[in-house]
Design an enzyme around this catalytic site. Structure first.
Site, mmCIF file in Angstrom:
data_model
loop_
_atom_site.group_PDB
_atom_site.id
_atom_site.type_symbol
_atom_site.label_atom_id
_atom_site.label_comp_id
_atom_site.label_asym_id
_atom_site.label_seq_id
_atom_site.Cartn_x
_atom_site.Cartn_y
_atom_site.Cartn_z
ATOM 1 N N LYS A 180 0.808 -1.224 0.000
ATOM 2 C CA LYS A 180 0.000 0.000 0.000
ATOM 3 C C LYS A 180 0.841 1.273 0.000
ATOM 4 O O LYS A 180 0.340 2.348 -0.326
ATOM 5 C CB LYS A 180 -0.956 0.016 1.198
ATOM 6 C CG LYS A 180 -2.088 -0.986 1.054
ATOM 7 C CD LYS A 180 -3.238 -0.653 1.980
ATOM 8 C CE LYS A 180 -4.428 -1.539 1.729
ATOM 9 N NZ LYS A 180 -5.509 -1.327 2.678
ATOM 10 N N LYS A 196 -4.765 -11.213 -6.104
ATOM 11 C CA LYS A 196 -5.921 -11.395 -5.220
ATOM 12 C C LYS A 196 -7.131 -10.586 -5.713
ATOM 13 O O LYS A 196 -6.962 -9.468 -6.183
ATOM 14 C CB LYS A 196 -5.490 -10.902 -3.830
ATOM 15 C CG LYS A 196 -6.510 -10.990 -2.754
ATOM 16 C CD LYS A 196 -5.971 -10.407 -1.449
ATOM 17 C CE LYS A 196 -6.154 -8.898 -1.399
ATOM 18 N NZ LYS A 196 -5.949 -8.306 -0.067
ATOM 19 N N LYS A 227 -11.443 -5.218 -3.924
ATOM 20 C CA LYS A 227 -12.415 -4.177 -4.270
ATOM 21 C C LYS A 227 -11.729 -2.933 -4.811
ATOM 22 O O LYS A 227 -12.344 -2.097 -5.457
ATOM 23 C CB LYS A 227 -13.315 -3.848 -3.077
ATOM 24 C CG LYS A 227 -12.585 -3.551 -1.796
ATOM 25 C CD LYS A 227 -13.525 -3.654 -0.600
ATOM 26 C CE LYS A 227 -12.722 -3.770 0.689
ATOM 27 N NZ LYS A 227 -13.337 -4.452 1.761
#
Ligand code: TYM
Length: 328
Positions: free
Chosen positions: A111, A192, A195
């Site tokens: 991230k 993966k 969303k």
């Protein structure tokens, strides 16, 4: 009684991955365990959020928990920020965490990579997660594969605290499902399902309607063999669809291989899409009803009260162990 705790971030509509890897397994655990299910809104703000969207997502996630079968008579369902002990214990857990071990977390690396202005909370995300879990003397934490590293760190932090101060924390066990622990993107089955994927076709949202589900599964990446066989390494796309079908219908991977022996991918994908739609349609309808009702607020108020009662006791124990405040 065994205590179960798990949390989900309200950072967008949940995906089929969240459902098959986590949420689906929570429902069956309610019968025999003391369960706490949390909407971790404080974790969600470690990356920028739109205020109106976040509010909407918190409510929608509460409705999704209930729509999938979380029963407030059996489980405690609550919002993290409504139970102050989480942030309070998180501070103490930060004090026993080392920067080096936090920097090694793959989620932090992913991230923060290539970004400027990364919030410090993205780094201290795992001590807050440890606090969530440790406040309830949790025995079992059901999560998908991607949370395994955070759970290992939680165990380490709890052990370190117990040794340094006082033996107050239960060391939690992680529970990861055998099939579906890592549902992959429909467009890139090496990644993966998430969303936050920019490609909308990569994930199925739990609130997608039947037509959208059909379209997304029909365009899922497979391979040129036309053979339905489970082989994650060489056939990641087909294997991912097989896991999705298996979890949606309850059929084993072996029986799916048999059923589609000699059949083409078109037929297979049609069945996967129908199975997913059958699974999600009633959840979507129930979610809609709950969003219109007043039930949600009542359930969340009661959940917060119950969670506050339990967590306050553990917070006080931890503060006493460390020497904070005055002895009472
Ligand atoms: P979050 O919100 O990213 O995901 C919620 C749950 O869904 C699982 N999951 C998946 N499982 C299978 N395949 C996928 N593609 C997939 N994507 C997500 C996750 O593993 C998770 O179980 N840090 C946590 C939230 C959290 C938490 C906690 C969890 C905060 N405190 C305490 C357990 C205990 C997270 O970001 O999950």
């Amino acid at each position: 009684m065994t205590t179960v705790f798990s949390g989900i971030q309200p950072s967008g509509t949940l995906t089929l991955g969240n459902y098959l890897g986590a949420l689906q397994h929570f429902v069956g655990m309610q019968e025999e365990n003391d369960c706490f299910f949390c909407i971790v809104d404080q974790h969600a703000i470690t990356v920028p959020q739109n205020k109106t969207e976040l509010r909407k997502n918190i409510k929608s996630l509460a409705a999704l928990y209930l729509a999938t079968g979380i029963d407030p008579k059996k489980s405690t369902l609550f919002i993290q920020s409504e139970v102050p002990a989480h942030a309070q214990l998180a501070w103490i857990m930060q004090c026993v965490s080392y920067i080096g071990e936090l920097e090694r977390m793959t989620q932090f690396k992913d991230k923060s990579a290539g970004k400027t202005g990364v919030s410090s909370a993205l780094l201290t995300y795992p001590p807050l997660m440890a606090a969530d879990i440790l406040l309830y003397s949790t025995d079992i934490v059901p999560v998908g594969e991607d949370q395994k590293q955070h759970l290992e760190l939680t165990r380490n932090l709890a052990e370190r605290f117990n040794q340094q101060y006082n033996d107050i924390f239960t060391i939690p066990e992680v529970q990861i499902p055998k099939v579906g622990a890592r549902i992959m993107s429909l467009q890139d089955p090496l990644k993966k399902m998430s969303k936050s994927d920019e490609n909308q076709k990569g994930f199925i949202s739990m609130l997608d309607d039947e037509r959208t589900i059909m379209k997304k599964i029909k365009s899922a990446v497979t391979d040129s063999e036309n053979e339905v066989r489970f082989d994650r390494e060489n056939k990641p796309g087909v294997s991912n669809l097989m896991s999705i079908l298996s979890l949606s219908t309850g059929d084993s991977l072996a029986s799916i291989e048999q059923t589609y022996n000699g059949k083409n991918y078109g037929e297979f994908k049609q069945d996967v899409a129908e199975a997913v739609a059958t699974l999600l349609n009633p959840i979507r309808e129930r979610h809609e009803e709950l969003m219109q009702s007043d039930e949600l607020d009542e359930i969340l108020d009661q959940g917060a009260e119950q969670a506050q009662r339990v967590s306050y006791k553990m917070l006080k124990k931890a503060e006493r162990a460390v020497g904070l405040g005055r002895k009472r």
